[in-house]
Design an enzyme around this catalytic site. Structure first.
Site, PDB file in Angstrom:
ATOM      1  N   ARG A 111       0.834  -1.206   0.000  1.00  0.00           N
ATOM      2  CA  ARG A 111       0.000   0.000   0.000  1.00  0.00           C
ATOM      3  C   ARG A 111       0.869   1.256   0.000  1.00  0.00           C
ATOM      4  O   ARG A 111       0.571   2.224  -0.709  1.00  0.00           O
ATOM      5  CB  ARG A 111      -0.925  -0.021   1.225  1.00  0.00           C
ATOM      6  N   ARG A 143      -6.087 -17.176 -11.701  1.00  0.00           N
ATOM      7  CA  ARG A 143      -6.736 -16.456 -10.612  1.00  0.00           C
ATOM      8  C   ARG A 143      -7.630 -15.356 -11.181  1.00  0.00           C
ATOM      9  O   ARG A 143      -7.165 -14.470 -11.891  1.00  0.00           O
ATOM     10  CB  ARG A 143      -5.686 -15.868  -9.657  1.00  0.00           C
ATOM     11  N   SER A 202     -12.163 -10.587  -2.525  1.00  0.00           N
ATOM     12  CA  SER A 202     -10.926 -10.210  -1.847  1.00  0.00           C
ATOM     13  C   SER A 202     -10.907  -8.723  -1.529  1.00  0.00           C
ATOM     14  O   SER A 202     -11.245  -7.881  -2.371  1.00  0.00           O
ATOM     15  CB  SER A 202      -9.727 -10.564  -2.722  1.00  0.00           C
ATOM     16  N   ASP A 221      -5.426 -15.251   5.887  1.00  0.00           N
ATOM     17  CA  ASP A 221      -4.039 -15.700   5.739  1.00  0.00           C
ATOM     18  C   ASP A 221      -3.514 -16.443   6.966  1.00  0.00           C
ATOM     19  O   ASP A 221      -2.436 -17.039   6.921  1.00  0.00           O
ATOM     20  CB  ASP A 221      -3.120 -14.510   5.446  1.00  0.00           C
ATOM     21  N   ARG A 275      -6.163 -23.100  -0.951  1.00  0.00           N
ATOM     22  CA  ARG A 275      -5.516 -23.441   0.321  1.00  0.00           C
ATOM     23  C   ARG A 275      -6.298 -24.464   1.132  1.00  0.00           C
ATOM     24  O   ARG A 275      -5.692 -25.250   1.869  1.00  0.00           O
ATOM     25  CB  ARG A 275      -5.273 -22.161   1.135  1.00  0.00           C
ATOM     26  N   LYS A 309       8.652 -15.510  -1.155  1.00  0.00           N
ATOM     27  CA  LYS A 309       7.517 -14.645  -1.533  1.00  0.00           C
ATOM     28  C   LYS A 309       7.232 -13.617  -0.449  1.00  0.00           C
ATOM     29  O   LYS A 309       6.866 -12.473  -0.747  1.00  0.00           O
ATOM     30  CB  LYS A 309       6.287 -15.502  -1.802  1.00  0.00           C
TER      31      LYS A 309
END
Length: 438
Positions: free
Chosen positions: A35, A111, A157, A304, A335, A405
């Site tokens: 951000r 995605r 999301s 997450d 996931r 990542k």
């Protein structure tokens, strides 16, 4: 007790032989960094940010923004960085004169991004799909967006929402965004608005509507520092829960703007307390097991964290009912499916028969061979599975480098805590060799 982990590349992962005691400094927040980079790029006359997270996702965004050109058509490949894909889609759409092909890995091409693209098109964006409709790669020709009123299903999301919010001040009419239904990951939206406010952009969030007038970002006199990453802390809460060791973290912020700050509250229910001001200034994690614990947790605000908490519960034998997991199917991998697949290797059968829900009744079956875990190109799979070595020394984790990542130093930090991280074909040192090393 040996904590053996192997990674593939493959390494055997061996737990510490003695009482686990470690002090670490977490990587900086990936969410805050992403951000901050977008807002900084939209701030006229801004200087490069002095310090952001050092990981694949952030490096990709830094590279894309550093090479930004408003007149030349070029291709930007974000790899597997989902946040970067979503934020850059909105960023380039509102940059007059730029002409970008935005692409990613094979998984990224699977995605969906149509919700964000449709929203931006409604606001005036020029975006076309190059391949399959609804998925990257995208051809984006930047322009001044009109903005205006927009309604969006809020169960998608929160990164879609944050992408729109950060670019809203540059829209001719600003943005009035109404979120329909129950809002997913609300803390991440609040983080975005808080960081925008730090740069002079005001907003109103009333009921389910966010209003941002046309405005201009201003560089703050004292920029907010990027905090330690609460998402990365999840692996250490899991390690503390399974080891009852002494884990101290130097750079956690209690009054954090990160949504995953709720990690401390979640783990307080399953056996780890947080001492915010330890004797030496760090944050101490303190195991406090509850033999009768059951976990009923809604992960809508913090998806997450689900992998770490799931693995913690199955290793401690804590039955659970987890909800709010509907966004996990469009992460780096599906996931929920990945967790089901890998935990069957421990004799654990998870129930995901209700969409967005994962349950376990505490039953397990005997395993007859050393688990070899797959990571599905997902950093959180690798990090959440690694602490299993505390209970099963010698586990193998394939493609362990995927942690770069978000947490490139994860295996080094694990080694500093006493874990042995070996290549799978590497011989474990003999007792005499180990004595000689002391």
């Amino acid at each position: 007790m040996r904590h053996k982990i192997q990674t593939d590349n493959e390494h055997p992962h061996i737990p510490p032989e003695e009482f686990l005691e470690t002090r670490i400094s977490l990587p900086l927040s990936k969410s805050m960094s992403a951000r901050a980079l977008i807002i900084n790029a939209l701030t006229s006359g801004s200087s490069p940010l002095p310090k952001v997270a050092e990981c694949d996702d952030t490096d990709t965004m830094v590279s894309a923004l550093r090479d930004d050109s408003e007149s030349l058509h070029r291709t930007v490949n974000v790899g597997a960085a989902g946040t970067t894909m979503r934020f850059l889609t909105a960023y380039y759409a509102c940059r007059p004169g730029c002409d970008i092909t935005l692409d990613g890995s094979e998984r990224m091409r699977q995605r969906p991004i149509s919700v964000l693209v449709d929203a931006l098109r409604t606001l005036g964006a020029d975006i076309k799909y190059i391949g399959e409709e609804g998925y990257p790669p995208l051809r984006i020709r930047g322009k001044k967006l009109k903005g205006g009123e927009l309604s969006l299903v809020s169960s998608v999301s929160s990164q879609y929402i944050s992408a729109l919010l950060m670019t809203a001040p540059a829209m001719a009419d600003g943005l009035k965004l109404t979120l329909l239904g129950e809002i997913t990951s609300r803390p991440y939206i609040l983080m975005t608005l808080r960081m925008m406010r730090d740069h002079g952009v005001e907003s109103e969030f009333y009921l389910n509507t966010i209003t941002i007038p046309p405005s201009t970002y201003r560089a703050p006199s004292s920029p907010r520092e990027i905090e330690g990453d609460w998402s990365a802390a999840a692996a250490w809460y899991e390690i503390e829960a399974l080891s009852a060791g002494a884990v101290t973290i130097d750079n956690l912020v209690n009054d954090s703007c990160q949504g995953d700050r709720c990690l401390a509250d979640i783990y307080s229910k399953i056996g780890v307390d947080t001492d915010w001001v330890g004797e030496d200034g760090g944050t101490d994690l303190l195991a406090n097991p509850d033999a009768d614990a059951r976990a009923n947790i809604d992960f809508s605000d913090c998806p997450d964290l689900a992998q770490y908490v799931t693995v913690t519960c199955v290793m401690l034998g804590i039955p659970f009912n987890f909800t709010g997991l509907h966004t996990l199917a469009i992460k780096e991998t599906d996931r929920v499916a990945a967790l089901k697949n890998e935990l069957t290797k421990l004799g654990i059968m998870l129930d995901d028969s209700i969409p967005g829900t994962l349950r376990w009744d505490g039953r397990r079956v005997r395993i007859t061979e050393m688990p070899v875990f797959d990571t599905y190109n997902d950093h959180r799979m690798a990090m959440s599975l690694a602490p299993i070595a505390l209970y099963i020394p010698g586990i193998i984790i394939r493609d362990a480098e995927v942690v770069t990542k978000s947490y490139p130093g994860f295996w080094q930090d694990l080694s500093s805590a006493g874990f042995s991280i070996l290549e799978a074909n590497e011989e474990e040192p003999s007792d005499s060799e180990k004595e000689g090393d002391k």
